[in-house]
Design an enzyme around this catalytic site. Structure first.
Site, mmCIF file in Angstrom:
data_model
loop_
_atom_site.group_PDB
_atom_site.id
_atom_site.type_symbol
_atom_site.label_atom_id
_atom_site.label_comp_id
_atom_site.label_asym_id
_atom_site.label_seq_id
_atom_site.Cartn_x
_atom_site.Cartn_y
_atom_site.Cartn_z
ATOM 1 C CE LYS A 145 22.125 10.979 -64.838
ATOM 2 N NZ LYS A 145 21.672 9.626 -64.532
ATOM 3 C CB SER B 258 24.824 8.322 -62.864
ATOM 4 O OG SER B 258 23.449 8.228 -62.592
#
Length: 105
Positions: A63, A20
């Site tokens: 993230k 990701s």
């Protein structure tokens, strides 16, 4: 990261898992196996890379922190993964302060 770089006394290292945070092109990119240094004493600001634990999840996630219109988001660098809108309590484990690539053998 150079061994002489200073980090906070509570900083720790994590190894990135998954894809990701692998950008399809350009930098920054954090492919699986990248070691990141996370400092829980650095203030999380929008645009910074953070390690976050969302309430109810068994694992933390890595993230980019984003805030838009008063709403908080966790953004992956890989567009094949969804942006996560933070709609429940979260704990910011720390902010990424250093990056080092692991050697691939």
């Amino acid at each position: 990261m150079n061994v002489y770089d200073r980090v906070g006394p509570r900083a720790f290292a994590l190894t990135v898992r998954g894809e990701s945070m692998t950008a399809p092109s350009g930098l920054p990119s954090f492919p699986a196996g990248t070691t990141i240094i996370v400092d829980p004493d650095v203030e999380a600001q929008p645009g910074r890379f953070v390690v976050v634990r969302l309430e109810g999840d068994d694992e933390a996630t890595f993230k980019r922190l984003s805030v838009d219109g008063g709403r908080t988001f966790l953004e992956p660098l890989n567009p094949r993964y969804p942006v996560i809108e933070v709609d429940r309590p979260m704990t910011i484990v720390g902010v990424v302060t250093h990056i080092t690539q692991m050697a691939v053998v």
